[in-house]
Write an enzyme that holds these catalytic residues in place. Structure first.
Site, mmCIF file in Angstrom:
data_model
loop_
_atom_site.group_PDB
_atom_site.id
_atom_site.type_symbol
_atom_site.label_atom_id
_atom_site.label_comp_id
_atom_site.label_asym_id
_atom_site.label_seq_id
_atom_site.Cartn_x
_atom_site.Cartn_y
_atom_site.Cartn_z
ATOM 1 C CB THR A 270 -50.883 15.149 -62.852
ATOM 2 O OG1 THR A 270 -51.741 15.788 -61.890
ATOM 3 C CG2 THR A 270 -50.610 16.114 -63.995
ATOM 4 C CB CYS A 271 -54.038 12.165 -59.537
ATOM 5 S SG CYS A 271 -54.008 13.768 -58.708
#
Length: 280
Positions: A270-271
């Site tokens: 997700t980062c």
């Protein structure tokens, strides 16, 4: 927030955080999910997404005679603050204002579906000239007296305004009314189209740069084709769920990355907004 705890305990943690005084809501936020290995910006996005979902759908707390405590009631685009005196006396709408402002200041999703009549009063408009429709009254039994809706939510609106002021977002809202629809979007404006997602995706080539393995063009085309078909055929809400898995929240970034992997299930970083699809 500890993911190993019950939903009720998790919600108590969120409420306790936003009821705390003298926080720098505009400052950086570092989140950690106990019971999960995830770290980084994706965790922060997940936290804000959960907060906004709770504001709309309710907290898993028993504040009266229900297992779900809803701060806002009504139909989409006609949500109004609950008239519960217990929620007002607990300053939960001030807490809601802090959550709204905090999330927006960190680039998070807005609060979708607020009644336009409530927004009119929130921004300083006179209740006497607020355009109230029958849908603004969540209680079907008293829709004959819809003019009472605004009067019953005066204290709630004041608390919302106070919470927004504490995050320093209020000045922006009053000086730049054009940002209000971004903070409080309508349902149709918050819908997520397949075209928007597909336009943002960077698709993998024959070789996945994130892996030492090389994937045949046929394998890559088949796998990414499944994803494209899914995006094109599901509902806006399902696309938002996909985006939450992909990036941590439902805010569409400038770029979404698709990569290939030999793992058994789809995974997401997700980062860096990367979705890894299994090739089998």
């Amino acid at each position: 927030m500890d993911l190993r705890e019950s939903p009720e305990d998790q919600d108590r943690t969120i409420v306790a955080f936003y009821k705390a005084h003298q926080k720098n809501w505009a400052g950086p936020l570092n989140c950690r999910l106990e019971g999960d290995t995830a770290i980084g910006e994706g965790v922060t996005r997940f936290f804000f997404s959960i907060c906004m979902q709770k504001l709309r759908s309710g907290f898993s707390l028993n504040c009266g005679n229900a297992n779900i405590t809803r701060l806002f009631e009504g139909e989409p685009d006609y949500l109004v603050p609950s008239s519960s005196s217990l929620l007002v006396d607990s300053d939960l709408f001030q807490m809601a204002g802090r959550m709204l402002g905090h999330c927006f200041l960190h680039g998070g999703p807005g609060f979708v579906g607020m009644s336009q009549a409530i927004l009119h009063v929130l921004l300083g408009g006179s209740p006497d000239v607020a355009t109230v429709t029958i849908k603004d009254c969540p209680d079907i039994d008293i829709r004959e007296t819809i003019t009472l809706v605004i009067g019953r939510t005066t204290r709630q609106v004041k608390q919302l305004r106070k919470g927004l002021k504490e995050t320093h977002l209020w000045h922006l809202m009053t000086e730049r009314p054009d940002v209000v629809p971004l903070i409080f979007p309508r349902e149709k404006d918050a819908s997520l189209t397949s075209e928007a997602i597909l336009h943002a995706i960077t698709w993998p080539g024959a070789t996945d740069d994130d892996s030492e393995d090389e994937w045949p063009v046929e394998t890559t085309s088949r796998t990414t084709g499944y994803l494209r078909e899914f995006i094109e055929n599901v509902s806006s809400n399902d696309r938002k769920e996909l985006l939450r898995f992909w990036t941590g929240w439902e805010v569409l970034p400038r770029e979404l990355i698709v990569a290939m992997t030999s793992s058994k299930y789809p995974t997401a970083a997700t980062c860096i907004e990367t979705l890894r699809l299994p090739t089998h």
